[in-house]
Design an enzyme around this catalytic site. Structure first.
Site, PDB file in Angstrom:
ATOM      1  N   SER A 116       0.698  -1.042  -0.004  1.00  0.00           N
ATOM      2  CA  SER A 116      -0.092  -0.067   0.030  1.00  0.00           C
ATOM      3  C   SER A 116       0.971   1.470  -0.063  1.00  0.00           C
ATOM      4  O   SER A 116       1.915   1.293   0.627  1.00  0.00           O
ATOM      5  CB  SER A 116      -0.830  -0.089   1.269  1.00  0.00           C
ATOM      6  OG  SER A 116      -1.708   1.148   1.487  1.00  0.00           O
ATOM      7  N   TYR A 139      -2.212   0.356  10.023  1.00  0.00           N
ATOM      8  CA  TYR A 139      -2.332  -0.067   8.618  1.00  0.00           C
ATOM      9  C   TYR A 139      -1.090  -0.211   7.755  1.00  0.00           C
ATOM     10  O   TYR A 139      -0.638  -1.099   7.314  1.00  0.00           O
ATOM     11  CB  TYR A 139      -3.481   0.630   7.904  1.00  0.00           C
ATOM     12  CG  TYR A 139      -3.763   0.050   6.760  1.00  0.00           C
ATOM     13  CD1 TYR A 139      -3.929  -1.491   6.181  1.00  0.00           C
ATOM     14  CD2 TYR A 139      -3.467   0.794   5.523  1.00  0.00           C
ATOM     15  CE1 TYR A 139      -4.063  -1.538   4.988  1.00  0.00           C
ATOM     16  CE2 TYR A 139      -3.451   0.558   4.227  1.00  0.00           C
ATOM     17  CZ  TYR A 139      -3.766  -0.725   3.938  1.00  0.00           C
ATOM     18  OH  TYR A 139      -3.756  -1.208   2.768  1.00  0.00           O
ATOM     19  N   LYS A 177     -17.496  -2.159   0.719  1.00  0.00           N
ATOM     20  CA  LYS A 177     -16.238  -1.796   1.788  1.00  0.00           C
ATOM     21  C   LYS A 177     -16.817  -0.525   2.683  1.00  0.00           C
ATOM     22  O   LYS A 177     -16.075   0.025   3.432  1.00  0.00           O
ATOM     23  CB  LYS A 177     -15.112  -1.039   0.867  1.00  0.00           C
ATOM     24  CG  LYS A 177     -14.525  -2.075   0.077  1.00  0.00           C
ATOM     25  CD  LYS A 177     -13.298  -1.790  -0.779  1.00  0.00           C
ATOM     26  CE  LYS A 177     -12.217  -0.901  -0.050  1.00  0.00           C
ATOM     27  NZ  LYS A 177     -11.365  -1.863   0.588  1.00  0.00           N
TER      28      LYS A 177
END
Length: 332
Positions: A116, A139, A177
Site C-alpha cells: 500500500s 495499517y 467496503k
C-alpha cells in the site's frame, strides 16, 4: 490452480473476473465471509473452490495442501486505515502474509501480494526506498513491516515475489467496503441521493477540495497484477499508481459530469458546479488531523523499468467509465 486470497473483496474479486476472462476458472478463493454481502462480488465469477481464511491458514501451516499451484495473488488484509486495534491489524496483515509467503517459498510458487501507498505516510516523495517510508497509522505500518520482511529474503528467494504498493484505487466490486470505499463510489452515492457531492475543506495548506491523490482505476491495478503473472521471472516491490496527482475536485467533477452526460446535459467546470450546488465543502474531520495523506503521487519509474508500458487511465476517463457502469447497474 490459482489462489486468490481476499478473493471476495474489491481487488481480489476483480482479479478472479480477469482470470475468468482469460478462460481460467481453476481458482481457489480464500476469504472471510463474516461480512456476508461480499459474496455478491463473485456471483458472476467461475471458481473451483472457496476456503475460509482461517481454514486456509491452518492448511498451509500444516502443509496439508497438495494441489498444484501456479501462482498466489495475496490480496487478503484488513484495509481499514482507521482501525485502532494494532494486534488485530498485525495478525491479519503481517502474520498471515508471512505464512502465505513461507508456504509459497517452500513450494516454489510465485507470489504477487498487495502492499500500500500508506507506507509513505505524509511524505512528499513516493519512491520505493526506505528513506521515504513513514506510515501514519498501524495499517500502513503492517504493510511496511511485511515489505521489510520480503526485502530481507529477496536475494535468497526460491520463487518470484512481487509486492504492489497500491495508491488510491477505485472501481467495480467495492460496494461492500462502506466508509473505506473510494471517494468516486461515495460521490456517486451522494449525487444519486442528494444531487450533490461533498468534499473536505482545505487542510495542510491545500484549498478546499484541492488535496491531491494518485487515483488509479482497478482496471489498471488488475492489468499490473497480470503483467507480473505473465513475466514471472521478475521480483521486487513496485508502486501501482498513475504517476499523476489529481485533486479531489477532479473526482467530484467527473462524477457530476457523468450524471449530466447521462441526462443529456453539457459538462460543467468546477466554478459552475460549485455555483449550481453540485459540489459543496464540509469541515475537515478533527479525527483525521495529522493522520491524513493530503498528497500522493506514485513514482512509477521502477514499474516502467520492469517493463510495464501500458498507459494508466486519468481520473476524467476512469471515473467516468466507472460511474457509467454504476448507473447502469442502479438502473437495472
Amino acid at each position: 490452480m490459482f489462489v486468490v486470497t481476499g478473493g471476495a473483496g474489491f481487488i481480489g474479486a476483480n482479479l478472479v473476473a480477469a482470470l475468468n476472462a482469460r478462460g481460467i476458472s481453476d481458482i481457489l478463493v480464500v476469504d472471510d465471509l463474516t461480512q456476508a454481502d461480499k459474496f455478491a462480488n463473485l456471483v458472476d465469477c467461475e471458481i473451483a473452490d472457496y476456503v475460509d481464511r482461517r481454514d486456509y491458514l491452518r492448511q498451509i501451516q500444516g502443509s496439508r495442501s497438495k494441489s498444484r499451484i501456479d501462482a498466489v495473488f495475496h490480496q487478503g488484509a484488513c484495509s481499514d486505515t482507521m482501525e485502532h486495534n494494532g494486534a488485530y491489524m498485525m495478525e491479519n496483515n503481517f502474520e498471515y502474509s508471512k505464512a502465505v509467503l513461507q508456504y509459497c517459498q517452500g513450494r516454489r510458487i510465485p507470489l504477487i501480494y498487495a502492499s500500500s501507498a500508506a507506507v509513505y505516510g505524509a511524505g512528499k516523495v513516493f519512491r520505493e526506498g526506505r528513506e521515504h517510508e513513514a506510515p501514519l497509522n498501524v495499517y500502513g505500518y503492517s504493510k511496511l513491516l511485511f515489505d521489510h520482511y520480503v526485502r530481507r529474503i529477496l536475494r535468497k528467494k526460491t520463487a518470484p515475489i512481487v509486492g504492489l504498493r497500491y495508491f488510491n484505487v477505485y472501481g467495480d466490486r467495492e460496494q461492500h467496503k462502506g466508509r473505506m470505499a473510494s471517494v468516486a463510489f461515495h460521490h456517486f452515492q451522494q449525487f444519486r441521493r442528494d444531487g450533490r457531492v461533498r468534499l473536505f475543506e482545505g487542510c495542510d495548506g491545500y484549498a478546499a477540495g484541492e488535496q491531491r491523490r494518485d487515483f488509479v482505476s482497478v482496471e489498471d491495478v488488475v492489468a499490473v497484477n497480470l503483467y507480473f503473472l505473465d513475466h514471472s521471472k521478475k521480483s521486487g516491490i513496485y508502486n501501482v499508481g498513475t504517476g499523476r496527482s489529481q485533486p479531489f475536485n477532479d473526482v467530484a467533477l467527473a462524477v457530476v459530469n457523468a450524471f449530466r452526460q447521462r441526462a443529456g446535459e453539457s459538462p460543467v467546470n468546477l466554478a459552475e458546479a460549485l455555483a449550481g450546488g453540485a459540489i459543496e465543502y464540509i469541515p475537515f474531520p478533527e479525527g483525521l488531523v495529522g493522520k491524513y495523506q493530503s498528497f500522493t503521487q506514485a513514482d512509477i519509474s521502477a514499474l516502467r523499468k520492469a517493463g510495464y508500458r501500458r498507459e494508466f487511465l486519468t481520473v476524467e476517463d476512469g471515473v467516468a467509465r466507472y460511474v457509467g457502469r454504476l448507473m447502469e447497474r442502479a438502473g437495472k
